[in-house]
Scaffold this active site. Structure first.
Site, PDB file in Angstrom:
ATOM      1  N   HIS A 194       0.559  -1.145  -0.299  1.00 37.33           N
ATOM      2  CA  HIS A 194      -0.209  -0.331  -0.116  1.00 37.33           C
ATOM      3  C   HIS A 194       0.962   0.812   0.323  1.00 37.33           C
ATOM      4  O   HIS A 194       1.666   1.440   1.511  1.00 37.33           O
ATOM      5  CB  HIS A 194      -1.029   0.001   1.425  1.00 37.33           C
ATOM      6  N   TYR A 212       1.342  -4.825 -20.375  1.00 37.55           N
ATOM      7  CA  TYR A 212       1.715  -5.453 -18.450  1.00 37.55           C
ATOM      8  C   TYR A 212       0.596  -4.858 -17.480  1.00 37.55           C
ATOM      9  O   TYR A 212       1.358  -4.885 -16.432  1.00 37.55           O
ATOM     10  CB  TYR A 212       3.617  -4.227 -18.801  1.00 37.55           C
ATOM     11  N   HIS A 262       0.991   5.615  -1.240  1.00 39.99           N
ATOM     12  CA  HIS A 262       0.177   6.992  -1.281  1.00 39.99           C
ATOM     13  C   HIS A 262       1.337   7.414  -2.876  1.00 39.99           C
ATOM     14  O   HIS A 262       1.645   8.610  -2.644  1.00 39.99           O
ATOM     15  CB  HIS A 262       0.493   8.184   0.017  1.00 39.99           C
TER      16      HIS A 262
END
Length: 222
Positions: A93, A120, A95
């Site tokens: 995860h 891709y 930002h």
């Protein structure tokens, strides 16, 4: 792979992501599911660029802290991915700037946040879902991810960032990078009427590489 080696791998990939500006400050987190059902996960308020292998959080299969520092508050979203995608062994995860920017655009289809722009992107990230905004650490985000029923390996959290699963840590990192680059391409080409992969070209990729994509008929990103 030994516990020590797994910890080193998390730190190595975290540092790489941080040094290339893909997640600033103490943002972002990484988890790795172990053979016994437990996890290794990055601690709360820790920069991915300066992780200490000995301080990574070790959780048991029930999510209880066994050793290390307090884990990231984003545990609910990692847990939801593992619960709904049996193949997931790692979750990243971030930002990352372009992926976050993408989530703020009004035309984004929550069922397919990006069109089929490159082979891709489909091969590594699949299709990408967008879930509504929830404050960081809100358990409700886990319910939103569970609502996707494990169909997506890459999910965007509105105004927040990407959550990407892989069958290895390397695969999850590569898929996250591909998602960020594809988001960048979309923003560069927005409103320029770019040529996306055709349905036939996508079908060829699915057949050739055995992709499991949650197909949707409508990919209108005008």
């Amino acid at each position: 792979m030994s516990d020590a080696r797994l910890r080193e791998e998390i730190c190595r990939y975290g540092r790489s992501l941080f040094e290339r500006g893909l997640t600033p400050g103490s943002s972002g987190n990484i988890s790795l599911r172990l053979d016994d059902g437990g996890w290794l996960v990055t601690p709360t308020n820790a920069s991915l660029g300066f992780l200490d292998p000995a301080r990574l959080s070790r959780l048991d299969a029930a999510g209880a802290l066994v050793s290390g520092h307090t884990p990231t508050k984003e545990i609910p979203l990692h847990s939801a991915i593992y619960e709904t995608r049996a193949s997931a062994r790692a979750v990243v995860h971030l930002h990352s700037t372009h992926a976050v920017a993408l989530t703020m655009l009004p035309e984004i289809d929550p069922r397919a946040a990006l069109p089929p722009m490159t082979p891709y992107y489909l091969m590594r990230s699949g299709q990408t879902a967008l879930v509504p905004y929830y404050r960081p650490g809100d358990p409700a985000v886990a319910d939103a991810i569970r609502g996707l029923a494990g169909k997506y390996s890459s999910v965007l959290l509105a105004n927040h960032g990407p959550v990407v699963a892989g069958d290895s840590l390397e695969a999850a990192v590569f898929a996250t990078e591909e998602l960020e680059e594809t988001a960048k391409l979309y923003l560069l080409l927005r409103n320029l009427n770019p040529r996306y992969l055709s349905p036939a070209q996508v079908a060829d990729l699915v057949t050739t590489f055995g992709l499991d994509l949650p197909f949707h008929e409508d990919h209108d990103h005008k």
